[in-house]
Design a protein around this motif. Structure first.
Motif, PDB file in Angstrom:
ATOM      1  N   GLN A 104       0.813  -1.226   0.000  1.00  0.00           N
ATOM      2  CA  GLN A 104       0.000   0.000   0.000  1.00  0.00           C
ATOM      3  C   GLN A 104       0.846   1.275   0.000  1.00  0.00           C
ATOM      4  OE1 GLN A 104      -3.549   0.024  -0.111  1.00  0.00           O
ATOM      5  NE2 GLN A 104      -2.960  -2.037  -0.751  1.00  0.00           N
ATOM      6  N   ALA A 105       1.979   1.218   0.705  1.00  0.00           N
ATOM      7  CA  ALA A 105       2.828   2.426   0.765  1.00  0.00           C
ATOM      8  C   ALA A 105       3.535   2.575  -0.577  1.00  0.00           C
ATOM      9  CB  ALA A 105       3.843   2.287   1.883  1.00  0.00           C
ATOM     10  N   HIS A 106       3.511   3.780  -1.126  1.00  0.00           N
ATOM     11  CA  HIS A 106       4.070   3.953  -2.468  1.00  0.00           C
ATOM     12  C   HIS A 106       5.592   3.982  -2.450  1.00  0.00           C
ATOM     13  CE1 HIS A 106       0.029   4.597  -3.737  1.00  0.00           C
ATOM     14  NE2 HIS A 106      -0.119   5.472  -2.760  1.00  0.00           N
ATOM     15  N   ASN A 107       6.136   4.323  -1.308  1.00  0.00           N
ATOM     16  CA  ASN A 107       7.577   4.469  -1.212  1.00  0.00           C
ATOM     17  C   ASN A 107       8.035   3.699   0.025  1.00  0.00           C
ATOM     18  OD1 ASN A 107      10.119   5.388  -0.738  1.00  0.00           O
ATOM     19  ND2 ASN A 107       9.582   7.567  -0.703  1.00  0.00           N
ATOM     20  N   HIS A 108       8.936   2.723  -0.208  1.00  0.00           N
ATOM     21  CA  HIS A 108       9.364   1.845   0.887  1.00  0.00           C
ATOM     22  C   HIS A 108       9.983   2.650   2.034  1.00  0.00           C
ATOM     23  CE1 HIS A 108      10.357  -1.960   2.641  1.00  0.00           C
ATOM     24  NE2 HIS A 108      11.603  -1.582   2.815  1.00  0.00           N
ATOM     25  N   ALA A 109      10.695   3.737   1.666  1.00  0.00           N
ATOM     26  CA  ALA A 109      11.382   4.545   2.687  1.00  0.00           C
ATOM     27  C   ALA A 109      10.409   5.281   3.586  1.00  0.00           C
ATOM     28  CB  ALA A 109      12.319   5.525   2.009  1.00  0.00           C
ATOM     29  N   SER A 110       9.150   5.392   3.128  1.00  0.00           N
ATOM     30  CA  SER A 110       8.200   6.162   3.929  1.00  0.00           C
ATOM     31  C   SER A 110       7.334   5.249   4.797  1.00  0.00           C
ATOM     32  CB  SER A 110       7.324   7.003   3.007  1.00  0.00           C
ATOM     33  OG  SER A 110       6.600   6.143   2.163  1.00  0.00           O
ATOM     34  N   LEU A 111       7.865   4.046   5.065  1.00  0.00           N
ATOM     35  CA  LEU A 111       7.113   3.081   5.877  1.00  0.00           C
ATOM     36  C   LEU A 111       8.048   2.500   6.934  1.00  0.00           C
ATOM     37  CD1 LEU A 111       4.806   0.937   6.341  1.00  0.00           C
ATOM     38  CD2 LEU A 111       5.825  -0.359   4.476  1.00  0.00           C
ATOM     39  N   CYS A 112       7.534   2.304   8.129  1.00  0.00           N
ATOM     40  CA  CYS A 112       8.389   1.664   9.145  1.00  0.00           C
ATOM     41  C   CYS A 112       7.566   0.934  10.188  1.00  0.00           C
ATOM     42  CB  CYS A 112       9.302   2.678   9.820  1.00  0.00           C
ATOM     43  SG  CYS A 112       8.608   3.455  11.275  1.00  0.00           S
ATOM     44  N   ARG A 113       8.263   0.040  10.896  1.00  0.00           N
ATOM     45  CA  ARG A 113       7.656  -0.554  12.089  1.00  0.00           C
ATOM     46  C   ARG A 113       8.175   0.279  13.254  1.00  0.00           C
ATOM     47  NH1 ARG A 113       9.054  -6.215  14.927  1.00  0.00           N
ATOM     48  NH2 ARG A 113       7.429  -6.195  16.506  1.00  0.00           N
ATOM     49  N   TRP A 114       7.241   0.947  13.902  1.00  0.00           N
ATOM     50  CA  TRP A 114       7.647   1.864  14.966  1.00  0.00           C
ATOM     51  C   TRP A 114       7.960   1.089  16.246  1.00  0.00           C
ATOM     52  CZ3 TRP A 114       9.659   6.351  15.028  1.00  0.00           C
ATOM     53  CH2 TRP A 114       9.611   7.165  16.149  1.00  0.00           C
ATOM     54  N   GLY A 115       7.349  -0.053  16.373  1.00  0.00           N
ATOM     55  CA  GLY A 115       7.575  -0.885  17.563  1.00  0.00           C
ATOM     56  C   GLY A 115       6.339  -1.727  17.793  1.00  0.00           C
ATOM     57  N   GLY A 116       6.502  -2.896  18.409  1.00  0.00           N
ATOM     58  CA  GLY A 116       5.361  -3.761  18.718  1.00  0.00           C
ATOM     59  C   GLY A 116       4.453  -3.948  17.519  1.00  0.00           C
ATOM     60  N   ASP A 117       3.197  -3.534  17.684  1.00  0.00           N
ATOM     61  CA  ASP A 117       2.251  -3.654  16.567  1.00  0.00           C
ATOM     62  C   ASP A 117       1.928  -2.270  16.004  1.00  0.00           C
ATOM     63  OD1 ASP A 117       0.889  -2.721  18.734  1.00  0.00           O
ATOM     64  OD2 ASP A 117      -0.892  -3.957  18.458  1.00  0.00           O
ATOM     65  N   GLU A 118       2.913  -1.369  16.076  1.00  0.00           N
ATOM     66  CA  GLU A 118       2.709  -0.005  15.569  1.00  0.00           C
ATOM     67  C   GLU A 118       3.532   0.221  14.295  1.00  0.00           C
ATOM     68  OE1 GLU A 118       2.418   1.966  20.041  1.00  0.00           O
ATOM     69  OE2 GLU A 118       4.284   2.002  18.906  1.00  0.00           O
ATOM     70  N   PHE A 119       2.894   0.822  13.321  1.00  0.00           N
ATOM     71  CA  PHE A 119       3.566   1.099  12.046  1.00  0.00           C
ATOM     72  C   PHE A 119       3.331   2.565  11.664  1.00  0.00           C
ATOM     73  CE2 PHE A 119       2.392  -3.308  12.239  1.00  0.00           C
ATOM     74  CZ  PHE A 119       3.514  -3.984  11.776  1.00  0.00           C
ATOM     75  N   LEU A 120       4.261   3.108  10.894  1.00  0.00           N
ATOM     76  CA  LEU A 120       4.093   4.492  10.436  1.00  0.00           C
ATOM     77  C   LEU A 120       4.167   4.539   8.919  1.00  0.00           C
ATOM     78  CD1 LEU A 120       6.463   6.495  12.828  1.00  0.00           C
ATOM     79  CD2 LEU A 120       4.050   6.017  13.117  1.00  0.00           C
ATOM     80  N   ILE A 121       3.350   5.417   8.335  1.00  0.00           N
ATOM     81  CA  ILE A 121       3.469   5.671   6.893  1.00  0.00           C
ATOM     82  C   ILE A 121       3.480   7.179   6.699  1.00  0.00           C
ATOM     83  CG2 ILE A 121       2.349   5.530   4.629  1.00  0.00           C
ATOM     84  CD1 ILE A 121       1.189   2.892   5.352  1.00  0.00           C
ATOM     85  N   ALA A 122       4.415   7.657   5.894  1.00  0.00           N
ATOM     86  CA  ALA A 122       4.414   9.083   5.547  1.00  0.00           C
ATOM     87  C   ALA A 122       3.854   9.197   4.132  1.00  0.00           C
ATOM     88  CB  ALA A 122       5.831   9.635   5.598  1.00  0.00           C
TER      89      ALA A 122
END
Ligand code: C2E
Ligand code: MG
Ligand code: MG
Length: 680
Positions: free
Chosen positions: A320-338
């Motif tokens: 779903q994220a268009h750019n791999h660099a704009s996605l991360c696992r922030w910790g546990g079951d938390e994720f971030l997308i820019a």
């Protein structure tokens, strides 16, 4: 043939000293042979001219016919030498050829020439007059002189050439009958030796030159090889360094489970994305995604399945994220997308469909798992221009959304900002309050429903900040989240025990103290309780500890162990706010508490099902041997209903509001009596 073999490359033995390789030796030999062949065409022409001059130059010689025969023989030698030279020119000179055989052929050609010329001088010696003999000696000497340099690349050939050419003629002349013959013979002999030594020197010089040239070439080759080695080593090193750098990068930037970027890497990426957005004057939406129900998966199916779920979710997010660099696992079951260049409305739409996508069942090892996701959004530059703050705000939005409705999306807003500011203010204030002892305790009596005697008083923490009384329901979660609960809870226990030991009730009134889940799980509460009892002199059986139902969500084994130890001391344990949290009857059974405090929400809804729940709790408590307290009794009517139901104890504003220690005694004397009258 053996002699020729020996002669071929004599003088180049030294090559082994600078190069052990067979190749290098052959290269030196080829250089020598090439030099000889290059001089060959000139010497062939000279030899031919000399032969013609000898045959046709002396017309008075009576042996003319014999001379023709000799010339024919010599011509044959010259033709052979010419053919050999052409063969070298066409087939060998520019190639890496084996030099031994051609060197042999060359030497044979030159020896035949020398021998042929020598034969001439001996054959026609007696028919020569003084002029012809002198001319012949001069011609032979000149040829020997020339050969000493043109044949210098082959030591033995060069040194012996003059001898083969001149010695027979010199010898025959020396022993001739005429005086001039002897003189010419002597001259020839002397010249032979002169040429011998001059050929030797020329050979030495040429040999050394060839050796030096080849040493040089050899060194160049060695240097080139070394260079190649260095280049290869560098290339190897470079690729090793690259691999290592990749590994280090992965270790410090990639989440090992999901292979998504980790916090550190994402913060760096986000910094770059914000910079870009600033330059392009674009919006950026930061999505904080938290899974719903993940803890349940971990608890029920184990961590291995939990890990697989996280991997499956990550795969969905990557799609779903268009750019791999704009996605991360922030910790546990938390994720971030820019999301670059998106408005809040667009980000919300994206999030809604993302939640739908993430909520699709995950099939793992024959199991179909259903999870959801709640998303909070913070916008750049509207909400913040700082990456860390942006993440915090998105987290706040996600948290706020989770409180109201899970598996939905929320964009950060001013109400959340106010709450955030207040939280920051309280957090700061709490630290101050702890160091400056700004807390105090109030006590709310809990009465026996049969005789309205005070059974125990619940200690409740109070804190005033800038004249405002802050509710513990607000500041306790903040203290818990900021690691202040242990210190705060210990203070409450010590202070409450101390104050209770000074109460002016009779002995039967116990003290009840609220204990946070975190105190039970992460601190040595047993030691704190022991010291509080010791310091205050309060009897252990006069102390109740109230734990909330959320305890069941934590490390249950440890909680149960701590509770058992406390009960062994004589301390009683109450389950607070029963019916609101993660109630589990089997856990209630395992806990073997002494008191169950039914949450006040059931009193407020007494006529709308609350009564039935209180009755059910009463039944369970009776079966399990618990005593029951109903909280939040505000009206006389509620009190009467609950008393009629036979509830053991009651607590609420109807009987008493929480009050300071100093007010307790007078309340006990005056007000309780009045209430009893009312009820009777
Ligand atoms: P809780 O342990 O259930 O305490 C009872 C709460 O209900 C108190 O609120 C009390 O003032 C309130 N209450 C009592 N009777 C009535 C009534 O008739 N009507 C209504 N509407 N409310 C009534 P308070 O003091 O604001 O405390 C709120 C919560 O904060 C407590 O709930 C407890 O969970 C927590 N808390 C308070 N002090 C401490 C403490 O020292 N340590 C810990 N861990 N938690 C504490
Ligand atoms: Mg309580
Ligand atoms: Mg309660």
């Amino acid at each position: 043939m053996l002699l020729v073999n020996y002669l071929t490359f004599e003088g180049f033995k030294g090559i082994s000293t600078f190069s052990s390789s067979h190749d290098a030796a052959q290269r030196v030999q080829r250089d020598a042979l090439n030099m000889l062949y290059r001089n060959n065409s000139g010497s062939l022409l000279v030899n031919l001219c000399v032969s013609l001059a000898l045959v046709f130059g002396f017309v008075d010689n009576p042996e003319k016919f014999s001379k023709y025969i000799w010339l024919a023989g010599m011509s044959l030698v010259f033709i052979m030498r010419y053919l050999d030279m052409r063969h070298w020119q066409l087939n060998l000179q520019d190639h890496k050829y084996e030099p031994a055989k051609p060197m042999r052929r060359f030497a044979i050609g030159r020896y035949f020439t020398a021998a042929g010329l020598s034969l001439y001088s001996v054959w026609f010696f007696h028919s020569m007059d003084v002029i012809e003999l002198a001319s012949t000696v001069v011609i032979m000497s000149a040829l020997a002189g020339g050969a000493s340099t043109t044949l210098a690349a082959n030591k033995w050939l060069a040194m012996s050439y003059a001898g083969v050419l001149l010695l027979p003629l010199s010898a025959i002349s020396l022993f001739g009958d005429e005086q001039y013959q002897n003189t010419l013979g002597l001259l020839g002999l002397v010249f032979t030796f002169v040429m011998y030594s001059s050929a030797k020197r020329a050979c030495q010089f040429t040999t050394e030159s060839i050796l030096v040239k080849n040493q040089h070439a050899d060194l160049l080759i060695q240097m080139a090889a070394k260079n190649q080695e260095v280049v290869e080593a560098n290339t190897n090193l470079e690729s090793k360094v690259k691999q290592r750098a990749k590994k280090i990068f992965e270790l410090s930037n990639i989440d090992p489970l999901t292979k998504l970027f980790n916090r550190k890497a994402f913060l760096k990426n986000l910094h770059g994305l914000l910079h870009e957005a600033e330059e392009k004057q674009q919006d950026l939406a930061l999505l904080f995604i938290d899974l719903d129900g993940f803890k349940g998966v971990n608890d029920v199916h184990g961590h291995a399945i939990g890990d697989k779920v996280l991997i499956a979710i990550s795969q969905r997010l990557i799609g779903q994220a268009h750019n791999h660099a704009s996605l991360c696992r922030w910790g546990g079951d938390e994720f971030l997308i820019a999301l670059e260049n998106r408005t809040a409305v667009e980000a919300r739409e994206f999030s809604t469909s993302l939640i739908k996508f993430l909520s699709q069942p995950i099939r793992l090892e024959e199991k179909l798992l259903n999870l959801g996701a709640t998303i909070g959004i913070a916008m750049y530059p509207e909400h913040s221009a700082n990456e860390i703050e942006l993440i915090e705000l998105a987290d706040t939005a996600m948290y706020a959304q989770k409180q109201s409705k899970k598996s939905d999306v929320s964009v950060f807003n001013s109400t959340m900002r106010d709450a955030l500011n207040r939280e920051a203010k309280l957090k700061e204030g709490l630290r101050e309050a702890l160091t400056h002892e700004q807390f105090y305790l109030v006590y709310q009596p809990v009465v026996d429903s049969r005789n309205l005697q005070v059974n125990f008083c619940e200690a409740l923490l109070r804190w005033e900040l800038d004249g405002e009384l802050i509710s513990p329901a607000e500041f306790i979660p903040i203290a818990e989240q900021n690691g202040l609960m242990y210190e705060m809870g210990s203070w409450v226990l010590r202070q409450a025990c101390l104050e209770a030991s000074q109460w002016e009730f009779d002995d039967k009134v116990s003290l009840s103290v609220n204990v946070s889940v975190l105190q039970l799980v992460y601190s040595d509460i047993v030691a704190v309780v022991k010291s509080a009892l010791e310091q205050s002199g309060l009897a252990a059986h006069n102390l109740h500890l109230e734990i909330t139902e959320s305890i069941f969500a934590e490390d249950l084994k440890r909680v149960i162990k701590q509770i058992k130890t406390l009960q062994l001391l004589g301390v009683k344990v109450s389950v607070d706010d029963f019916g609101t949290g993660f109630s589990s009857l089997s856990l209630l059974q395992r806990l073997s508490a002494d008191v169950v405090k039914v949450d006040r929400s059931f009193v407020a809804s007494l006529n709308k099902g609350g009564k039935a729940i209180i009755q059910a709790t009463q039944y369970i408590a009776k079966e399990l041997g618990y005593s029951i307290v109903v909280e939040g009794v505000e009206t006389e009517q509620q009190a009467r209903v609950l008393m009629a139901m036979g509830v053991n104890s009651l607590q609420g504003f109807f009987f008493a509001k929480p009050m300071r220690k100093t007010e307790l005694a007078s309340w006990h004397k005056q007000h309780l009596k009045g209430r009893m009258d009312t009820l009777n």
